[in-house]
Design a protein around this motif. Structure first.
Motif, short mmCIF file in Angstrom:
data_model
loop_
_atom_site.label_atom_id
_atom_site.label_comp_id
_atom_site.label_asym_id
_atom_site.label_seq_id
_atom_site.Cartn_x
_atom_site.Cartn_y
_atom_site.Cartn_z
N THR A 126 0.82 -1.22 0.00
CA THR A 126 0.00 0.00 0.00
C THR A 126 0.85 1.26 0.00
O THR A 126 0.32 2.36 0.03
N GLY A 127 2.18 1.11 -0.01
CA GLY A 127 3.06 2.26 -0.06
C GLY A 127 3.57 2.75 1.28
O GLY A 127 4.35 3.68 1.36
N GLY A 128 3.09 2.12 2.35
CA GLY A 128 3.55 2.50 3.69
C GLY A 128 4.88 1.83 4.03
O GLY A 128 5.40 1.03 3.26
N ARG A 129 5.38 2.17 5.18
CA ARG A 129 6.65 1.59 5.63
C ARG A 129 6.46 0.11 5.95
O ARG A 129 5.51 -0.30 6.60
N ALA A 130 7.39 -0.71 5.47
CA ALA A 130 7.40 -2.13 5.81
C ALA A 130 8.65 -2.36 6.66
O ALA A 130 9.70 -1.80 6.39
N VAL A 131 8.50 -3.15 7.71
CA VAL A 131 9.64 -3.41 8.59
C VAL A 131 10.04 -4.88 8.49
O VAL A 131 9.25 -5.73 8.11
N SER A 132 11.31 -5.12 8.82
CA SER A 132 11.84 -6.48 8.85
C SER A 132 12.41 -6.71 10.24
O SER A 132 12.85 -5.78 10.91
#
Length: 196
Positions: A126-132
């Protein structure tokens, strides 16, 4: 295997020319083993393992020996090194936010217990921040206080998420939606097939 057998077996996996910063070699370790100085031998084998890349079996044997000797931090370190061989490792200079600016008000354990989320530049669909997620080990310190700074080792939960990172890049640590700390990448060691 009992402790002496594990330590002897691990020492056989160390190339003879390997030495610690203090010029301790495998031959010196055998002297400690002969005199039943197992904790010293274990500690020196760990140093030799930190001096060069050694196979997974080396660290597994040391971990088992440390567990039998009930040396919790040593066992945790040896298991950590096994994880690094399996998943790769990223070394970074981490600065935690001060307790007055962040949610964390207590120190974090330096022994690989914390598995925070990291913003490493990926976006969600969705274009938001993705974290790992990556586990965190603080080098040469038992804990890291809020506002503190230290060199840390990160073992990624999903190594493929971390392949784009390079020394000098900045990433952020999260324990919730807020930034808990900022890290600058120092070294990246890619995941390699575990040597047995």
């Amino acid at each position: 295997m009992d402790v002496p057998e594990l330590l002897e077996s691990a020492s056989l996996l160390v190339p003879e020319e390997t030495a610690t910063e203090n010029d301790i070699t495998v031959r010196d370790i055998w002297d400690y083993l002969v005199h039943d100085e197992w904790e010293i031998a274990l500690s020196l084998l760990e140093e030799l393992g930190d001096a060069r890349s050694l196979p997974l079996a080396f660290w597994e044997k040391l971990a088992e020996a440390a567990e039998q000797l009930r040396l919790e931090r040593s066992a945790a370190w040896c298991h950590w090194r096994c994880s690094e061989i399996r998943n790769g490792v990223i070394r970074a200079d981490l600065t935690l936010r001060p307790a007055t600016e962040g949610r964390r008000t207590t120190a974090i354990s330096g022994a690989g217990v914390l598995r925070p989320m990291w913003d490493i530049g990926h976006l969600s669909p969705t274009g938001g921040r993705a974290v790992s997620i990556a586990a965190l080990w603080v080098e040469n310190m038992p804990v890291l206080e809020p506002g503190g700074r230290a060199t840390v080792r990160l073992v990624p939960l999903t190594p493929s998420h971390w392949t784009h990172l390079q020394p000098g890049q900045q990433i952020t640590m999260h324990e919730d939606r807020t930034v808990a700390g900022t890290a600058v990448i120092l070294e990246v060691h890619r995941h390699a097939h575990a040597m047995t």
